[in-house]
Design an enzyme around this catalytic site. Structure first.
Site, PDB file in Angstrom:
ATOM      1  N   GLY A   1       0.704  -1.055   0.065  1.00 51.07           N
ATOM      2  CA  GLY A   1       0.000  -0.066  -0.061  1.00 51.07           C
ATOM      3  C   GLY A   1       0.821   1.196   0.083  1.00 51.07           C
ATOM      4  O   GLY A   1       2.018   1.398  -0.007  1.00 51.07           O
TER       5      GLY A   1
ATOM      6  N   GLY B   1       2.692   3.591   1.442  1.00 56.08           N
ATOM      7  CA  GLY B   1       3.406   3.420   2.820  1.00 56.08           C
ATOM      8  C   GLY B   1       3.588   4.845   3.105  1.00 56.08           C
ATOM      9  O   GLY B   1       3.775   5.445   4.414  1.00 56.08           O
ATOM     10  N   ARG B   2       4.213   5.784   1.977  1.00 53.02           N
ATOM     11  CA  ARG B   2       4.464   7.313   2.055  1.00 53.02           C
ATOM     12  C   ARG B   2       4.037   7.886   1.027  1.00 53.02           C
ATOM     13  O   ARG B   2       4.797   9.080   0.466  1.00 53.02           O
ATOM     14  CB  ARG B   2       5.863   7.352   2.362  1.00 53.02           C
ATOM     15  CG  ARG B   2       6.760   6.751   1.254  1.00 53.02           C
ATOM     16  CD  ARG B   2       8.159   7.206   1.162  1.00 53.02           C
ATOM     17  NE  ARG B   2       8.952   6.110   0.407  1.00 53.02           N
ATOM     18  CZ  ARG B   2      10.264   6.063   0.222  1.00 53.02           C
ATOM     19  NH1 ARG B   2      10.925   7.181   0.909  1.00 53.02           N
ATOM     20  NH2 ARG B   2      10.845   5.316  -0.446  1.00 53.02           N
TER      21      ARG B   2
ATOM     22  N   LYS C   1       4.769  12.166  -2.233  1.00 56.02           N
ATOM     23  CA  LYS C   1       5.654  10.825  -1.702  1.00 56.02           C
ATOM     24  C   LYS C   1       6.407  11.524  -0.652  1.00 56.02           C
ATOM     25  O   LYS C   1       7.329  12.498  -1.031  1.00 56.02           O
ATOM     26  CB  LYS C   1       6.466  10.482  -2.963  1.00 56.02           C
ATOM     27  CG  LYS C   1       7.251   9.249  -2.555  1.00 56.02           C
ATOM     28  CD  LYS C   1       7.765   8.564  -3.725  1.00 56.02           C
ATOM     29  CE  LYS C   1       8.641   7.439  -3.400  1.00 56.02           C
ATOM     30  NZ  LYS C   1       9.303   6.554  -4.628  1.00 56.02           N
TER      31      LYS C   1
ATOM     32  N   GLY D   1       7.122   6.941   6.570  1.00 59.03           N
ATOM     33  CA  GLY D   1       6.180   7.588   5.703  1.00 59.03           C
ATOM     34  C   GLY D   1       6.852   8.731   5.062  1.00 59.03           C
ATOM     35  O   GLY D   1       6.365   9.471   4.348  1.00 59.03           O
TER      36      GLY D   1
ATOM     37  N   ARG E   1       4.012  13.896  -7.378  1.00 63.20           N
ATOM     38  CA  ARG E   1       4.202  13.164  -8.732  1.00 63.20           C
ATOM     39  C   ARG E   1       2.538  13.164  -9.399  1.00 63.20           C
ATOM     40  O   ARG E   1       1.654  13.526  -8.562  1.00 63.20           O
ATOM     41  CB  ARG E   1       4.087  11.680  -8.318  1.00 63.20           C
ATOM     42  CG  ARG E   1       5.325  11.212  -7.474  1.00 63.20           C
ATOM     43  CD  ARG E   1       5.517   9.709  -7.705  1.00 63.20           C
ATOM     44  NE  ARG E   1       4.802   8.943  -6.731  1.00 63.20           N
ATOM     45  CZ  ARG E   1       5.086   7.633  -6.293  1.00 63.20           C
ATOM     46  NH1 ARG E   1       6.222   7.010  -6.723  1.00 63.20           N
ATOM     47  NH2 ARG E   1       4.418   6.939  -5.706  1.00 63.20           N
TER      48      ARG E   1
ATOM     49  N   ARG F   1      -1.417   0.070  -9.709  1.00 62.19           N
ATOM     50  CA  ARG F   1      -0.168  -0.745 -10.020  1.00 62.19           C
ATOM     51  C   ARG F   1      -0.833  -2.339 -10.082  1.00 62.19           C
ATOM     52  O   ARG F   1      -1.954  -2.527  -9.572  1.00 62.19           O
ATOM     53  CB  ARG F   1       0.702  -0.996  -8.744  1.00 62.19           C
ATOM     54  CG  ARG F   1       0.983   0.487  -8.423  1.00 62.19           C
ATOM     55  CD  ARG F   1       1.220   0.744  -6.782  1.00 62.19           C
ATOM     56  NE  ARG F   1       1.861   2.149  -6.662  1.00 62.19           N
ATOM     57  CZ  ARG F   1       3.212   2.604  -6.228  1.00 62.19           C
ATOM     58  NH1 ARG F   1       4.030   1.681  -6.495  1.00 62.19           N
ATOM     59  NH2 ARG F   1       3.101   3.699  -6.285  1.00 62.19           N
TER      60      ARG F   1
ATOM     61  N   ASP G   1       4.296  -4.322  -6.995  1.00 60.15           N
ATOM     62  CA  ASP G   1       4.061  -3.186  -6.596  1.00 60.15           C
ATOM     63  C   ASP G   1       4.581  -2.028  -7.120  1.00 60.15           C
ATOM     64  O   ASP G   1       3.999  -1.158  -7.032  1.00 60.15           O
ATOM     65  CB  ASP G   1       4.001  -3.219  -5.027  1.00 60.15           C
ATOM     66  CG  ASP G   1       5.420  -3.600  -4.777  1.00 60.15           C
ATOM     67  OD1 ASP G   1       5.999  -4.570  -5.066  1.00 60.15           O
ATOM     68  OD2 ASP G   1       6.110  -2.485  -4.178  1.00 60.15           O
TER      69      ASP G   1
HETATM   70  P1  AMP Z   1       9.243   0.134  -2.366  1.00 54.70           P
HETATM   71  O1  AMP Z   1      10.340  -0.659  -2.106  1.00 54.70           O
HETATM   72  O2  AMP Z   1       9.763   1.677  -2.242  1.00 54.70           O
HETATM   73  O3  AMP Z   1       8.798   0.135  -3.729  1.00 54.70           O
HETATM   74  O4  AMP Z   1       8.292   0.301  -1.127  1.00 54.70           O
HETATM   75  C1  AMP Z   1       7.459  -0.964  -0.832  1.00 54.70           C
HETATM   76  C2  AMP Z   1       6.626  -0.598  -0.146  1.00 54.70           C
HETATM   77  O5  AMP Z   1       6.988   0.038   1.308  1.00 54.70           O
HETATM   78  C3  AMP Z   1       5.392   0.344  -0.317  1.00 54.70           C
HETATM   79  O6  AMP Z   1       4.189  -0.106   0.275  1.00 54.70           O
HETATM   80  C4  AMP Z   1       5.888   1.598   0.225  1.00 54.70           C
HETATM   81  O7  AMP Z   1       4.806   2.580   0.308  1.00 54.70           O
HETATM   82  C5  AMP Z   1       6.391   1.252   1.500  1.00 54.70           C
HETATM   83  N1  AMP Z   1       7.714   2.239   2.039  1.00 54.70           N
HETATM   84  C6  AMP Z   1       8.651   2.229   1.362  1.00 54.70           C
HETATM   85  N2  AMP Z   1       9.322   3.293   2.094  1.00 54.70           N
HETATM   86  C7  AMP Z   1       8.659   3.740   3.085  1.00 54.70           C
HETATM   87  C8  AMP Z   1       8.816   4.700   4.225  1.00 54.70           C
HETATM   88  N3  AMP Z   1       9.847   5.466   4.439  1.00 54.70           N
HETATM   89  N4  AMP Z   1       7.778   4.669   4.952  1.00 54.70           N
HETATM   90  C9  AMP Z   1       6.556   4.169   4.808  1.00 54.70           C
HETATM   91  N5  AMP Z   1       6.439   3.103   3.927  1.00 54.70           N
HETATM   92  C10 AMP Z   1       7.418   2.922   3.148  1.00 54.70           C
HETATM   93 MG    MG Z   2       7.135   1.198  -4.336  1.00 51.22          MG
END
Ligand code: AMP
Ligand code: MG
Length: 549
Positions: A118, A120-121, A141, A154, A211, A218, A295
């Site tokens: 989801g 997450g940030r 973001k 986040g 963005r 996705r 994702d």
């Molecule tokens: P990514 O590897 O950046 O594609 O992220 C995978 C998942 O981790 C997604 O659900 C992102 O929203 C979450 N995510 C990545 N970095 C953070 C962060 N600093 N805080 C919260 N969620 C994160």
């Molecule tokens: Mg991602």
């Protein structure tokens, strides 16, 4: 660190460019939402989104914005160069009509099902309908935690935000499908990151990027509902996506599953086609995404989620910029088309409960293979100035070229660009052309065997061009239209980041300016087109990146 007392952003009162944005928040209006409204990390079942406000920050400051993206929203530069703009796109204030939310998705990460991920940030601010009637979704973001943040904060750091901002726009100007970036704002707060997960956490400047894309849906948005067996929600999301984000698909008004099936299949074929187009575009410019988890795959076939991506400098199909993937190299340059197919298979699996028949889904995946192979050939032909690859001899010519590129360390971008500058035919006794010298990293590697093979290859290439009736101006024009002079070299991004971390936005803005015209010769800007300097070979951020951002 000075945080404003209460974390509920106030709607902006004044009227103006931002105030005139015409929001139509269809995603939250039409799709099922999370009943709970508290911003608490949780599993969100049977819903596509959770309402959540961005977390205000201490001191928003604009580093850069893309006026082309602002124009998509009918915003003028004057609207972007205000403190109000920085406040809004740092998440401190909402504009009337915004309805912020985080969306629910899952995904396969590095080959394994990871469950709920989801936004997450990422916090979606809403969808703008511009004067031309186009729908553009806005997403911050790095604007603070959401119900999907799991154990993370986040937030985003400046270095990764500069990279996302610049690469989004660089890709757009290269003609590669991508999400766009409106703004890059520093927060005036610090974020602690352990860049290489090796026990060296340090505070870094925080930032947020806004963005912009027609949608941020996705593959993982579909996977999560299929994995949980929530087929009604899956169908609603699918119908919504086909109606809102695609054109030319005629779903039955009564929602009949029976009559929807052929439409779903035609739509999946379209997703496969778009994904093939995207992979060919990445391969053409030497882009390595670095984290092709499902994702991080856009249903629209856009490049999405710029993390530890990189640009091939010396041609090496096994290269990956992502140190987190250094061992398995799942997401290396040369494997991206196969990984995309694997990801499409996961999407097909998610659709299967609605389709009930594997055969047509498999046929669509086969369609991806065929489309990729044929578009790839067309792309490589264009990189060489040829109208097409006609036969096995042409493919052998291409194979021989890539072998040459791997024999000595050769900058792929410079090689193809400079190949157009080599005048053909060449005199019978000519050695290796001086025009190609800028592409060679280690001149001492050029030995007699390499010289002979290169010269022989150039002769075959010349003969092939002559047989196809391609004259020199046509060849150069064709090649220069697809072989960029300027790409976002890893070390150039890092130099801009170094300056931005010192409070100097100049590097980011200069690079953005150059990357606006990647196929043009830009006198005076040659320093942005040089091969990676030696100091950058092993420097963090230049050749090694991690998922930490
Ligand atoms: P990514 O590897 O950046 O594609 O992220 C995978 C998942 O981790 C997604 O659900 C992102 O929203 C979450 N995510 C990545 N970095 C953070 C962060 N600093 N805080 C919260 N969620 C994160
Ligand atoms: Mg991602």
């Amino acid at each position: 660190m000075n945080r404003p007392a209460n974390h509920v952003p106030e709607p902006v009162a004044e009227r103006g460019g931002l105030e005139a944005l015409n929001f139509d928040n269809r995603f939250v209006r039409e799709l099922p939402g999370d009943a709970e409204t508290a911003n608490r990390r949780r599993q969100v079942l049977d819903a596509c989104h959770s309402r959540v406000a961005p977390t205000p920050v201490a001191a928003p400051r604009l580093v850069a914005y893309a006026h082309e993206v602002a124009a998509l929203l009918d915003l003028a530069p004057a609207d972007c160069e205000t403190q109000r703009f920085s406040e809004v796109f740092a998440g401190n204030r909402l504009v009337a009509g915004m309805d912020p939310y985080a969306s629910c998705y899952g995904g396969h990460q590095f080959g394994n099902w990871a469950g709920q991920l989801g936004d997450g940030r990422a916090i979606n601010l809403g969808e703008v309908i511009n004067r031309r009637g186009e729908r553009w979704a806005l997403q911050l973001k790095g604007a603070g935690p959401t119900p999907y943040s799991r154990s993370a904060d986040g937030l985003a750091v400046l270095r990764s935000s500069v990279r996302e901002f610049l690469c989004s726009e660089a890709m757009y100007h290269l003609g590669v499908p991508t999400t766009r970036a409106l703004s890059l704002v520093t927060t005036g707060e610090t974020v602690v990151r352990d860049m290489f997960y090796d026990g060296n956490p340090r505070p870094e400047p925080g930032a947020a990027v806004c963005r912009v894309a027609p949608s941020f849906t996705r593959f993982g948005h579909f996977e999560i509902h299929a994995a949980r067996g929530h087929l009604d929600t899956l169908k609603r999301l699918l119908d919504y996506t086909i109606r809102t984000d695609f054109q030319g698909f005629d779903l039955p008004a009564d929602g009949s599953l029976e009559r929807s099936r052929p439409v779903y299949l035609a739509w999946f074929e379209e997703v496969c086609r778009r994904t093939a187009t995207l992979m060919v575009a990445w391969m053409r410019v030497g882009f390595v995404h670095g984290v092709m988890n499902t994702d991080n795959m856009s249903i629209l076939g856009l490049t999405i989620d710029y993390g530890p991506y990189g640009w091939l400098e010396n041609y090496d199909p096994d290269w990956t910029p992502n140190t987190t993937d250094a061992h398995a190299r799942r997401y290396r340059y040369g494997q991206q088309p196969q990984v995309a197919l694997w990801n499409l298979l996961q999407l097909a699996n998610a659709l299967y409960p609605l389709i009930g028949d594997a055969q047509p889904l498999e046929a669509a995946l086969e369609g991806y293979r065929t489309a990729y192979a044929s578009d790839y050939d067309t792309m490589i032909a264009a990189k060489l100035g040829l109208p097409r690859l006609a036969d096995a001899a042409d493919r052998a010519l291409v194979d021989a070229l890539f072998e040459l590129l791997g024999m000595v360390e050769t900058d792929m971008t410079l090689f193809f660009r400079q190949l157009a500058r080599v005048e053909l035919p060449r005199p019978a006794d000519a050695g290796p052309p001086a025009e190609l010298a800028p592409a060679w990293y280690v001149p001492a590697q050029i030995d007699d065997a390499y010289r002979e093979r290169l010269v022989a290859w150039l002769e075959q290439y010349t003969a092939r061009l002559r047989a196809a009736g391609v004259d020199e101006p046509t060849r150069q024009q064709r090649m220069d239209a697809v072989n960029p002079r300027y790409v976002l070299r890893n070390y150039l991004a890092q130099l801009a980041i170094d300056r931005a971390e010192q409070g100097d936005a100049g590097g980011v803005n200069e690079l953005l300016e150059v990357l606006r015209r990647p196929y043009d010769e830009q006198p005076g800007m040659e320093r942005y087109a040089e091969r990676r300097p030696d100091w950058a070979r092993h420097r963090a951020g230049c050749s090694m990146l991690s998922c930490s951002s």
